[in-house]
Design a protein around this motif. Structure first.
Motif, PDB file in Angstrom:
ATOM      1  N   ASN A  32       0.825  -1.209   0.000  1.00 30.79           N
ATOM      2  CA  ASN A  32       0.000   0.000   0.000  1.00 30.79           C
ATOM      3  C   ASN A  32       0.857   1.257   0.000  1.00 30.79           C
ATOM      4  O   ASN A  32       0.583   2.223  -0.732  1.00 30.79           O
ATOM      5  N   LEU A  33       1.892   1.285   0.814  1.00 27.73           N
ATOM      6  CA  LEU A  33       2.775   2.444   0.900  1.00 27.73           C
ATOM      7  C   LEU A  33       3.559   2.631  -0.395  1.00 27.73           C
ATOM      8  O   LEU A  33       3.745   3.757  -0.870  1.00 27.73           O
ATOM      9  N   HIS A  34       3.981   1.520  -0.976  1.00 27.09           N
ATOM     10  CA  HIS A  34       4.731   1.566  -2.230  1.00 27.09           C
ATOM     11  C   HIS A  34       3.873   2.105  -3.368  1.00 27.09           C
ATOM     12  O   HIS A  34       4.361   2.816  -4.253  1.00 27.09           O
ATOM     13  N   GLY A  35       2.580   1.791  -3.338  1.00 35.96           N
ATOM     14  CA  GLY A  35       1.670   2.223  -4.392  1.00 35.96           C
ATOM     15  C   GLY A  35       1.056   3.594  -4.172  1.00 35.96           C
ATOM     16  O   GLY A  35       0.324   4.090  -5.042  1.00 35.96           O
ATOM     17  N   ALA A  36       1.338   4.211  -3.036  1.00 39.74           N
ATOM     18  CA  ALA A  36       0.781   5.534  -2.749  1.00 39.74           C
ATOM     19  C   ALA A  36       1.448   6.605  -3.610  1.00 39.74           C
ATOM     20  O   ALA A  36       2.536   6.418  -4.149  1.00 39.74           O
ATOM     21  N   LYS A  37       0.792   7.762  -3.717  1.00 40.58           N
ATOM     22  CA  LYS A  37       1.307   8.848  -4.566  1.00 40.58           C
ATOM     23  C   LYS A  37       2.613   9.426  -4.037  1.00 40.58           C
ATOM     24  O   LYS A  37       3.435   9.914  -4.810  1.00 40.58           O
ATOM     25  N   LYS A  38       2.784   9.413  -2.724  1.00 43.60           N
ATOM     26  CA  LYS A  38       4.031   9.911  -2.149  1.00 43.60           C
ATOM     27  C   LYS A  38       4.427   9.024  -0.975  1.00 43.60           C
ATOM     28  O   LYS A  38       3.594   8.346  -0.366  1.00 43.60           O
ATOM     29  N   LYS A  39       5.708   9.052  -0.669  1.00 41.27           N
ATOM     30  CA  LYS A  39       6.219   8.254   0.424  1.00 41.27           C
ATOM     31  C   LYS A  39       5.638   8.743   1.755  1.00 41.27           C
ATOM     32  O   LYS A  39       5.276   9.904   1.892  1.00 41.27           O
ATOM     33  N   PRO A  40       5.594   7.864   2.756  1.00 40.90           N
ATOM     34  CA  PRO A  40       5.128   8.310   4.064  1.00 40.90           C
ATOM     35  C   PRO A  40       6.100   9.325   4.656  1.00 40.90           C
ATOM     36  O   PRO A  40       7.286   9.352   4.309  1.00 40.90           O
ATOM     37  N   ALA A  41       5.589  10.154   5.560  1.00 40.19           N
ATOM     38  CA  ALA A  41       6.451  11.138   6.219  1.00 40.19           C
ATOM     39  C   ALA A  41       7.509  10.449   7.065  1.00 40.19           C
ATOM     40  O   ALA A  41       8.659  10.903   7.137  1.00 40.19           O
ATOM     41  N   SER A  42       7.145   9.367   7.706  1.00 43.48           N
ATOM     42  CA  SER A  42       8.054   8.649   8.595  1.00 43.48           C
ATOM     43  C   SER A  42       8.707   7.467   7.885  1.00 43.48           C
ATOM     44  O   SER A  42       8.184   6.950   6.884  1.00 43.48           O
ATOM     45  N   THR A  43       9.841   7.047   8.404  1.00 46.79           N
ATOM     46  CA  THR A  43      10.488   5.830   7.932  1.00 46.79           C
ATOM     47  C   THR A  43       9.758   4.632   8.534  1.00 46.79           C
ATOM     48  O   THR A  43       9.588   4.549   9.752  1.00 46.79           O
ATOM     49  N   ILE A  44       9.320   3.734   7.670  1.00 42.88           N
ATOM     50  CA  ILE A  44       8.539   2.574   8.100  1.00 42.88           C
ATOM     51  C   ILE A  44       9.416   1.330   8.035  1.00 42.88           C
ATOM     52  O   ILE A  44      10.012   1.040   6.999  1.00 42.88           O
ATOM     53  N   ILE A  45       9.476   0.615   9.140  1.00 40.65           N
ATOM     54  CA  ILE A  45      10.282  -0.602   9.221  1.00 40.65           C
ATOM     55  C   ILE A  45       9.353  -1.764   9.573  1.00 40.65           C
ATOM     56  O   ILE A  45       8.812  -1.820  10.688  1.00 40.65           O
ATOM     57  N   ALA A  46       9.143  -2.652   8.611  1.00 40.26           N
ATOM     58  CA  ALA A  46       8.289  -3.824   8.829  1.00 40.26           C
ATOM     59  C   ALA A  46       9.177  -4.995   9.232  1.00 40.26           C
ATOM     60  O   ALA A  46      10.023  -5.441   8.455  1.00 40.26           O
ATOM     61  N   VAL A  47       9.000  -5.479  10.450  1.00 42.55           N
ATOM     62  CA  VAL A  47       9.874  -6.494  11.031  1.00 42.55           C
ATOM     63  C   VAL A  47       9.141  -7.820  11.138  1.00 42.55           C
ATOM     64  O   VAL A  47       8.072  -7.903  11.757  1.00 42.55           O
ATOM     65  N   ASN A  48       9.713  -8.857  10.544  1.00 43.35           N
ATOM     66  CA  ASN A  48       9.181 -10.215  10.658  1.00 43.35           C
ATOM     67  C   ASN A  48      10.164 -10.989  11.538  1.00 43.35           C
ATOM     68  O   ASN A  48      11.242 -11.383  11.088  1.00 43.35           O
ATOM     69  N   ALA A  49       9.799 -11.180  12.807  1.00 42.09           N
ATOM     70  CA  ALA A  49      10.752 -11.609  13.829  1.00 42.09           C
ATOM     71  C   ALA A  49      10.690 -13.105  14.100  1.00 42.09           C
ATOM     72  O   ALA A  49       9.635 -13.737  14.007  1.00 42.09           O
ATOM     73  N   VAL A  50      11.823 -13.656  14.480  1.00 41.30           N
ATOM     74  CA  VAL A  50      11.933 -15.074  14.833  1.00 41.30           C
ATOM     75  C   VAL A  50      11.687 -15.260  16.327  1.00 41.30           C
ATOM     76  O   VAL A  50      11.725 -14.324  17.115  1.00 41.30           O
ATOM     77  N   GLN A  51      11.409 -16.501  16.699  1.00 46.62           N
ATOM     78  CA  GLN A  51      11.418 -16.992  18.084  1.00 46.62           C
ATOM     79  C   GLN A  51      10.440 -16.299  19.037  1.00 46.62           C
ATOM     80  O   GLN A  51      10.716 -16.169  20.231  1.00 46.62           O
ATOM     81  N   GLU A  52       9.266 -15.923  18.532  1.00 44.55           N
ATOM     82  CA  GLU A  52       8.245 -15.385  19.429  1.00 44.55           C
ATOM     83  C   GLU A  52       7.656 -16.458  20.317  1.00 44.55           C
ATOM     84  O   GLU A  52       7.356 -16.217  21.498  1.00 44.55           O
ATOM     85  N   GLU A  53       7.477 -17.649  19.771  1.00 45.29           N
ATOM     86  CA  GLU A  53       6.763 -18.700  20.486  1.00 45.29           C
ATOM     87  C   GLU A  53       7.502 -19.183  21.732  1.00 45.29           C
ATOM     88  O   GLU A  53       6.920 -19.891  22.565  1.00 45.29           O
ATOM     89  N   ILE A  54       8.767 -18.822  21.877  1.00 44.13           N
ATOM     90  CA  ILE A  54       9.515 -19.236  23.064  1.00 44.13           C
ATOM     91  C   ILE A  54      10.044 -18.034  23.845  1.00 44.13           C
ATOM     92  O   ILE A  54      10.984 -18.164  24.638  1.00 44.13           O
ATOM     93  N   GLY A  55       9.479 -16.839  23.619  1.00 47.30           N
ATOM     94  CA  GLY A  55       9.879 -15.727  24.457  1.00 47.30           C
ATOM     95  C   GLY A  55      10.129 -14.405  23.781  1.00 47.30           C
ATOM     96  O   GLY A  55      10.563 -13.446  24.441  1.00 47.30           O
ATOM     97  N   GLY A  56       9.900 -14.284  22.485  1.00 46.06           N
ATOM     98  CA  GLY A  56      10.042 -12.999  21.824  1.00 46.06           C
ATOM     99  C   GLY A  56      11.474 -12.561  21.591  1.00 46.06           C
ATOM    100  O   GLY A  56      11.772 -11.364  21.509  1.00 46.06           O
ATOM    101  N   HIS A  57      12.384 -13.503  21.446  1.00 47.72           N
ATOM    102  CA  HIS A  57      13.799 -13.161  21.366  1.00 47.72           C
ATOM    103  C   HIS A  57      14.139 -12.339  20.124  1.00 47.72           C
ATOM    104  O   HIS A  57      14.916 -11.382  20.188  1.00 47.72           O
ATOM    105  N   GLY A  58      13.588 -12.703  18.976  1.00 46.36           N
ATOM    106  CA  GLY A  58      13.878 -11.973  17.747  1.00 46.36           C
ATOM    107  C   GLY A  58      13.394 -10.543  17.793  1.00 46.36           C
ATOM    108  O   GLY A  58      14.075  -9.613  17.339  1.00 46.36           O
ATOM    109  N   ALA A  59      12.228 -10.328  18.358  1.00 54.57           N
ATOM    110  CA  ALA A  59      11.670  -8.980  18.467  1.00 54.57           C
ATOM    111  C   ALA A  59      12.514  -8.098  19.368  1.00 54.57           C
ATOM    112  O   ALA A  59      12.742  -6.920  19.082  1.00 54.57           O
TER     113      ALA A  59
END
Length: 360
Positions: A195-222
């Motif tokens: 959605n952001l890539h297809g918008a007319k202009k970039k977002p004002a803020s820097t957006i970081i989409a994080v796909n994290a490992v090891q949540e099921e045992i304690g959230g270590h990747g996050a």
């Protein structure tokens, strides 16, 4: 959902990525997300993030996060007769395990196995008092007769396994399968990026989409990612229990309905100013939201992100899910669409003048 997104979703759901062994799914997520981002990076343990640079002179850093791992099993012991004893990876449910097919991820590729199920006629417990098996009581049959033959299949102690069940469309607008917790979250992140890539202009803020490992045992990747990326604000996306099915007491577990829209959690790790912004975004889009409370902890990566460094204002948006930690996890695609829209609106709303910290 367009054809490309649907193909990616089902491929991601079907790719085994148990906790500690997320690399196959992470590679697919990174390859797909790359087309929408300025760059895609990863850390030593495999958490991946895609970044879209903000247009402001001093852009805020907005992190949106989901976890990539799924529950599963790991080979604990191999008997001389060729039976495999297993242990849990994450919160695997032994009550639903017997008689299920497994994919064991060995050195020579996938090995098919079956968690043995003693016939009801031969079990000791009567029908009226039968109990769920303990994890050490489960065994896996891989179709051989000795430990040597197990080794010849490329299996040893320490190899992971997931259920063999694949995802499928269910009814008019629902999806069923294993690993919806939380690969649906990873998929949603990519659609926000699209959605952001297809918008007319970039977002004002820097957006970081994080796909994290090891949540099921304690959230270590996050935790590692939050420490490294230093976001100014974070919204975590996970699943939550849809509680309208028979046998669930709303007085204990709250009331959340499948198809009722995104859920927003209040309390503990959830910063009130972030939650308020999420609710304002939902109001603007006329998206119905459901409400949950957190009295001690949320049970999600939000718990480990908000306390990093000096504290990161954080909020949690949840996708309603039936039958969590089973092979028939169920989500509503209408809810998915609304979560994508809500997250997109939130990240676009953050400007360089926003400060979510409380003022005393």
């Amino acid at each position: 959902m367009d054809k490309s997104a649907k193909t990616f979703l089902f491929d991601l759901l079907d790719t085994p990525s148990p906790t500690g062994f997320e690399l196959p799914g992470q590679r697919k997520w990174a390859a797909y997300a790359k087309q929408f981002a300025d760059r895609v990076e990863n850390d030593a343990y495999g958490t991946a993030w895609a970044t879209i640079d903000g247009r402001s002179k001093k852009p805020r850093r907005v992190m949106i996060e989901a976890h990539a791992d799924e529950i599963g099993f790991i080979v604990k012991h191999i008997t001389k007769e060729g039976w495999l004893r297993i242990d849990r990876i994450g919160g695997s449910d032994t009550a639903t395990a017997r008689g299920r097919r497994l994919h064991l991820l060995g050195d020579k590729g996938v090995v098919h196995g079956i968690i043995g199920n003693t016939a009801i006629h031969l079990r000791r417990d009567g029908l009226s008092d039968e109990k769920a098996p303990k994890i050490h009581e489960l065994y896996v049959d891989v179709g051989v007769s000795s430990a040597k033959e197990v080794g010849q299949l490329g299996l040893r102690v320490g190899h992971p396994a997931v259920y063999a069940d694949a995802a499928e469309a269910f009814g008019k607008k629902r999806i069923v399968g294993r690993a919806l917790d939380n690969r649906m979250g990873g998929f949603i992140l990519t659609q926000v990026l699209a959605n952001l890539h297809g918008a007319k202009k970039k977002p004002a803020s820097t957006i970081i989409a994080v796909n994290a490992v090891q949540e099921e045992i304690g959230g270590h990747g996050a935790r590692m990612a939050a420490h490294r990326l230093k976001p100014d604000v974070c919204v975590v996306l996970d699943v939550t229990h849809a509680t309208e099915t028979p046998g669930i007491d709303a007085a204990i577990h709250g009331e959340v309905k499948l198809g009722g829209g995104p859920s927003v959690t209040h309390g503990t790790c959830n910063h009130p100013n972030v939650v308020r912004r999420i609710m304002d975004c939902a109001d603007r889009l006329k998206i119905p939201i459901q409400h949950e409370s957190s009295s001690r902890y949320s049970g999600t990566d939000t718990d480990v992100i908000f306390e990093v460094r000096e504290g990161i204002p954080s909020g949690l948006i949840s996708l309603p899910l039936r039958y969590m930690h089973s092979v028939v996890e169920m989500a509503d695609l209408g809810d998915v669409k609304q979560v994508i829209a809500l997250l997109t609106e939130f990240v676009q709303s953050v400007t360089e003048t926003d400060d979510f910290a409380v003022k005393l």
